[in-house]
Design a protein around this motif. Structure first.
Motif, PDB file in Angstrom:
ATOM      1  N   GLU A   5       0.833  -1.208   0.000  1.00 46.61           N
ATOM      2  CA  GLU A   5       0.000   0.000   0.000  1.00 46.61           C
ATOM      3  C   GLU A   5       0.867   1.256   0.000  1.00 46.61           C
ATOM      4  O   GLU A   5       0.550   2.238  -0.680  1.00 46.61           O
ATOM      5  N   LYS A   6       1.960   1.212   0.746  1.00 44.68           N
ATOM      6  CA  LYS A   6       2.892   2.347   0.755  1.00 44.68           C
ATOM      7  C   LYS A   6       3.512   2.539  -0.627  1.00 44.68           C
ATOM      8  O   LYS A   6       3.632   3.661  -1.113  1.00 44.68           O
ATOM      9  N   ARG A   9       1.064   4.183  -2.897  1.00 43.95           N
ATOM     10  CA  ARG A   9       0.960   5.626  -2.630  1.00 43.95           C
ATOM     11  C   ARG A   9       2.173   6.361  -3.188  1.00 43.95           C
ATOM     12  O   ARG A   9       2.042   7.441  -3.766  1.00 43.95           O
ATOM     13  N   GLU A  12       1.795   6.941  -6.858  1.00 40.66           N
ATOM     14  CA  GLU A  12       0.965   8.106  -7.157  1.00 40.66           C
ATOM     15  C   GLU A  12       1.790   9.388  -7.069  1.00 40.66           C
ATOM     16  O   GLU A  12       1.648  10.286  -7.914  1.00 40.66           O
ATOM     17  N   THR A  49       6.037  13.106  -0.120  1.00 46.88           N
ATOM     18  CA  THR A  49       6.040  11.913   0.724  1.00 46.88           C
ATOM     19  C   THR A  49       5.916  12.300   2.198  1.00 46.88           C
ATOM     20  O   THR A  49       5.164  11.663   2.951  1.00 46.88           O
ATOM     21  N   ALA A  52       2.305  13.168   2.761  1.00 45.30           N
ATOM     22  CA  ALA A  52       1.410  12.007   2.673  1.00 45.30           C
ATOM     23  C   ALA A  52       1.545  11.063   3.860  1.00 45.30           C
ATOM     24  O   ALA A  52       0.566  10.439   4.277  1.00 45.30           O
TER      25      ALA A  52
END
Length: 76
Positions: A5-6, A9, A12, A49, A52
């Motif tokens: 999942e990291k 992200r 993105e 980063t 986020a």
């Protein structure tokens, strides 16, 4: 959040900063793989980063980042 999942992200973030919507990043993706990933892009990627993931990356670490794995390893 799982490592996958990291990574998703981070992908993105890389797509947005490098302005490449179809970009696929892996842990081994590096500055050598992408000419657009220069020192300015590195700072932008790190800032995005940090926002986020609510963390701070020391500047001496930023200067040495060369792969997605190195950035991923910094995440909580």
């Amino acid at each position: 959040m799982t490592r996958a999942e990291k990574l998703a992200r981070l992908q993105e973030i890389f797509r947005d900063v490098l302005d490449q919507p179809g970009l696929r990043v892996t842990e081994d993706f590096s500055t050598a793989d992408c000419p657009e990933w220069d020192s300015v892009a590195t700072v932008q990627i790190v800032l995005a980063t940090e926002a986020a993931f609510s963390l701070r990356v020391p500047m001496e670490t930023v200067a040495g980042l060369r792969t997605v794995r190195e950035l991923l390893d910094l995440l909580p």
